[in-house]
Write an enzyme that holds these catalytic residues in place. Sequence first.
Site, PDB file in Angstrom:
ATOM      1  N   ARG A 118      29.473 -35.103 -51.620  1.00 37.63           N
ATOM      2  CA  ARG A 118      28.476 -34.142 -52.078  1.00 37.63           C
ATOM      3  C   ARG A 118      27.637 -34.696 -53.227  1.00 37.63           C
ATOM      4  NH1 ARG A 118      29.412 -28.743 -50.198  1.00 37.63           N
ATOM      5  NH2 ARG A 118      27.973 -28.052 -51.823  1.00 37.63           N
ATOM      6  N   GLN A 123      26.218 -34.907 -48.827  1.00 34.05           N
ATOM      7  CA  GLN A 123      26.836 -34.399 -47.608  1.00 34.05           C
ATOM      8  C   GLN A 123      27.383 -32.985 -47.837  1.00 34.05           C
ATOM      9  OE1 GLN A 123      29.627 -37.692 -47.235  1.00 34.05           O
ATOM     10  NE2 GLN A 123      28.549 -38.423 -45.429  1.00 34.05           N
ATOM     11  N   PRO A 124      27.244 -32.097 -46.848  1.00 32.98           N
ATOM     12  CA  PRO A 124      27.707 -30.714 -47.007  1.00 32.98           C
ATOM     13  C   PRO A 124      29.217 -30.576 -46.793  1.00 32.98           C
ATOM     14  CG  PRO A 124      26.763 -30.973 -44.845  1.00 32.98           C
ATOM     15  CD  PRO A 124      26.581 -32.299 -45.544  1.00 32.98           C
ATOM     16  N   LYS A 125      29.981 -31.346 -47.551  1.00 34.81           N
ATOM     17  CA  LYS A 125      31.423 -31.379 -47.344  1.00 34.81           C
ATOM     18  C   LYS A 125      32.104 -30.129 -47.915  1.00 34.81           C
ATOM     19  CE  LYS A 125      32.229 -36.341 -46.947  1.00 34.81           C
ATOM     20  NZ  LYS A 125      32.999 -37.497 -47.447  1.00 34.81           N
ATOM     21  N   LYS A 126      33.122 -29.674 -47.184  1.00 37.73           N
ATOM     22  CA  LYS A 126      33.960 -28.566 -47.622  1.00 37.73           C
ATOM     23  C   LYS A 126      35.417 -28.921 -47.326  1.00 37.73           C
ATOM     24  CE  LYS A 126      32.549 -24.311 -46.894  1.00 37.73           C
ATOM     25  NZ  LYS A 126      32.041 -23.056 -46.264  1.00 37.73           N
TER      26      LYS A 126
END
Length: 263
Positions: A118, A123-126
């Site tokens: 992120r 990056q749209p990391k979760k």
Amino acid sequence: MVKQEESELPGSDANSIFETPFDSPLYPRFPMEMRNVEILTVFYRTDMEAAQSLIPAPLELKSDIVIIHIYHMHDADMFGDYYESAVQLPVALPGTGVSGAYSPYLYLSSAGAVAVGREIYGQPKKGGEPRLEVRGDLFVGTVRRNGIDVITATMPYKVRRAELPEMLEFGDFRTNINLKVINGADGNIAIRQLTARRFENVRVRECWSGPATIELRPNAQAPVYKLPAREMIAGFYWRTDFVLPWGQVLHDYLATAASDDEP
């Protein structure tokens, strides 16, 4: 107790700090090396309208193919052993000659890997619970979030040998493109960019292909179901080493907006 001089105190020079906490950072400086990475990669076709709804302009969607990777990172610098997953769509940035795979969703089990993805690449990391395992004669990759297996991918165990170029014919994901958005403490957008990065020093140890399946289950916090599977294409299991380098800025929305406002 010996008192440190003020100039020697950790963090006394804020400009020298790469990441916080500065005395126990969440991720290392780049480049980062990933060794003995197992990956299950599955390609399938979805609805063009569904895929298009997840692509930020000025990126252009190149096809209706969805690429899903489920990784087992056995030996990653500082992060150790963890699992990761990525959902990607083939895109191009008009007027630049740049094409690659845009990431609308990524879920993984390492807090450090979430942070570096992120903070550096956007990056749209979760957080999530991906897994990659062998069940008898079957590779099984799963991605769990909130106790729900939102992705289940399968492929027969090592039926036919393949090469990396064969996999890339379905979708060239070597350049990963992301939308990086960071808000400032004052409520204003500090960064809004399209960024890109490409693995370096890639060494593919083995690659296998075969028919694949994908199952997607709804979850409002991991809405991969928005890319329904309409036709399966292929699956690949591969094992590799690579290095994560610095990326690049492809498009700066704030700079473009500022130039448009100039008289």
